[in-house]
Design a protein around this motif. Structure first.
Motif, PDB file in Angstrom:
ATOM      1  N   UNK A  88       0.824  -1.204   0.000  1.00  0.00           N
ATOM      2  CA  UNK A  88       0.000   0.000   0.000  1.00  0.00           C
ATOM      3  C   UNK A  88       0.859   1.256   0.000  1.00  0.00           C
ATOM      4  N   UNK A  89       0.487   2.200  -0.845  1.00  0.00           N
ATOM      5  CA  UNK A  89       1.102   3.524  -0.880  1.00  0.00           C
ATOM      6  C   UNK A  89       0.059   4.544  -0.451  1.00  0.00           C
ATOM      7  N   UNK A  90       0.308   5.256   0.624  1.00  0.00           N
ATOM      8  CA  UNK A  90      -0.539   6.374   1.039  1.00  0.00           C
ATOM      9  C   UNK A  90       0.129   7.623   0.487  1.00  0.00           C
ATOM     10  N   UNK A  91      -0.556   8.327  -0.397  1.00  0.00           N
ATOM     11  CA  UNK A  91       0.055   9.416  -1.158  1.00  0.00           C
ATOM     12  C   UNK A  91      -0.813  10.678  -1.098  1.00  0.00           C
ATOM     13  N   UNK A  92      -0.323  11.730  -1.732  1.00  0.00           N
ATOM     14  CA  UNK A  92      -1.043  13.000  -1.739  1.00  0.00           C
ATOM     15  C   UNK A  92      -2.145  13.053  -2.792  1.00  0.00           C
ATOM     16  N   UNK A  93      -2.022  12.285  -3.878  1.00  0.00           N
ATOM     17  CA  UNK A  93      -3.000  12.320  -4.975  1.00  0.00           C
ATOM     18  C   UNK A  93      -3.090  10.931  -5.595  1.00  0.00           C
ATOM     19  N   UNK A  94      -4.040  10.132  -5.135  1.00  0.00           N
ATOM     20  CA  UNK A  94      -4.159   8.737  -5.585  1.00  0.00           C
ATOM     21  C   UNK A  94      -4.353   8.641  -7.095  1.00  0.00           C
ATOM     22  N   UNK A  95      -5.153   9.535  -7.666  1.00  0.00           N
ATOM     23  CA  UNK A  95      -5.407   9.472  -9.110  1.00  0.00           C
ATOM     24  C   UNK A  95      -4.132   9.690  -9.916  1.00  0.00           C
ATOM     25  N   UNK A  96      -3.326  10.663  -9.522  1.00  0.00           N
ATOM     26  CA  UNK A  96      -2.085  10.949 -10.250  1.00  0.00           C
ATOM     27  C   UNK A  96      -1.086   9.793 -10.115  1.00  0.00           C
ATOM     28  N   UNK A  97      -0.925   9.266  -8.915  1.00  0.00           N
ATOM     29  CA  UNK A  97      -0.002   8.140  -8.710  1.00  0.00           C
ATOM     30  C   UNK A  97      -0.485   6.914  -9.485  1.00  0.00           C
ATOM     31  N   UNK A  98      -1.767   6.656  -9.461  1.00  0.00           N
ATOM     32  CA  UNK A  98      -2.349   5.517 -10.169  1.00  0.00           C
ATOM     33  C   UNK A  98      -2.113   5.656 -11.674  1.00  0.00           C
ATOM     34  N   UNK A  99      -2.417   6.823 -12.221  1.00  0.00           N
ATOM     35  CA  UNK A  99      -2.246   7.061 -13.657  1.00  0.00           C
ATOM     36  C   UNK A  99      -0.785   6.903 -14.068  1.00  0.00           C
ATOM     37  N   UNK A 100       0.140   7.393 -13.250  1.00  0.00           N
ATOM     38  CA  UNK A 100       1.560   7.276 -13.573  1.00  0.00           C
ATOM     39  C   UNK A 100       1.984   5.816 -13.605  1.00  0.00           C
ATOM     40  N   UNK A 101       1.504   5.017 -12.644  1.00  0.00           N
ATOM     41  CA  UNK A 101       1.864   3.597 -12.603  1.00  0.00           C
ATOM     42  C   UNK A 101       1.305   2.856 -13.814  1.00  0.00           C
ATOM     43  N   UNK A 102       0.065   3.145 -14.195  1.00  0.00           N
ATOM     44  CA  UNK A 102      -0.530   2.498 -15.365  1.00  0.00           C
ATOM     45  C   UNK A 102       0.235   2.911 -16.634  1.00  0.00           C
ATOM     46  N   UNK A 103       0.599   4.186 -16.739  1.00  0.00           N
ATOM     47  CA  UNK A 103       1.370   4.649 -17.897  1.00  0.00           C
ATOM     48  C   UNK A 103       2.730   3.960 -17.977  1.00  0.00           C
ATOM     49  N   UNK A 104       3.281   3.590 -16.821  1.00  0.00           N
ATOM     50  CA  UNK A 104       4.588   2.919 -16.786  1.00  0.00           C
ATOM     51  C   UNK A 104       4.482   1.428 -17.076  1.00  0.00           C
ATOM     52  N   UNK A 105       3.256   0.878 -17.113  1.00  0.00           N
ATOM     53  CA  UNK A 105       3.098  -0.526 -17.457  1.00  0.00           C
ATOM     54  C   UNK A 105       2.338  -1.381 -16.468  1.00  0.00           C
ATOM     55  N   UNK A 106       1.826  -0.792 -15.386  1.00  0.00           N
ATOM     56  CA  UNK A 106       1.024  -1.560 -14.428  1.00  0.00           C
ATOM     57  C   UNK A 106      -0.347  -1.856 -15.042  1.00  0.00           C
ATOM     58  N   UNK A 107      -0.986  -2.912 -14.561  1.00  0.00           N
ATOM     59  CA  UNK A 107      -2.325  -3.286 -15.004  1.00  0.00           C
ATOM     60  C   UNK A 107      -3.352  -2.742 -14.018  1.00  0.00           C
ATOM     61  N   UNK A 108      -4.280  -1.946 -14.523  1.00  0.00           N
ATOM     62  CA  UNK A 108      -5.348  -1.391 -13.686  1.00  0.00           C
ATOM     63  C   UNK A 108      -6.307  -2.513 -13.308  1.00  0.00           C
ATOM     64  N   UNK A 109      -6.542  -2.699 -12.011  1.00  0.00           N
ATOM     65  CA  UNK A 109      -7.480  -3.728 -11.558  1.00  0.00           C
ATOM     66  C   UNK A 109      -8.667  -3.132 -10.798  1.00  0.00           C
TER      67      UNK A 109
END
Length: 141
Positions: A88-109
């Protein structure tokens, strides 16, 4: 937690085993996806696999290494993807962190959504089979 190049003196640090000699590739992914910074990298005697790497991700330590089947018994060997845990990552902006990870190659679940406990929260799976959850408080003030 203060930034300590030797790593934390207390706390819990995930230590991931990456299959198929892809730990170096995983480091690059975590840098792109989660803004990780590399603290240390030690190559094994074979000159190919990483026996240890230490990253900082969002103020916390993450360690990883390549798989070394010659050092584990049959009970430790598993041919499937990692399961049963979520990082788990507790961050300042979940949407931005999520989008960056998906753009880098993570699979959105589980795309980020507002949750009853007061976080914006989502889940994804990295290219190495590890599940990550990302959350940020809905009430930031």
């Amino acid at each position: 937690m203060t930034d300590n190049p030797q790593g934390p003196t207390t706390g819990l640090t995930p230590h991931l085993q990456i299959g198929d000699a892809r730990a170096s590739e995983a480091i690059d992914f975590y840098i792109k996806a989660f803004g990780a910074t590399e603290q240390a990298r030690m190559v094994a005697e074979d000159g190919k696999r990483l026996m240890h790497a230490h990253l900082h991700v969002n103020g916390a330590s993450l360690m990883l290494h390549d798989e070394f089947p010659e050092y584990v018994g049959p009970a430790d060997q598993d041919s499937g993807p990692p399961r049963g845990q979520t990082l788990h990552l507790q961050v300042d902006d979940a949407d931005a962190w999520y989008a960056r990870a998906v753009a880098a190659g993570a699979t959105a679940t589980m795309p980020p959504d507002d949750m009853f406990w007061g976080d914006r929260y989502g889940q994804l799976v990295d290219p190495y089979g590890f599940r990550w959850s990302i959350g940020s408080p809905l009430n930031k003030g």
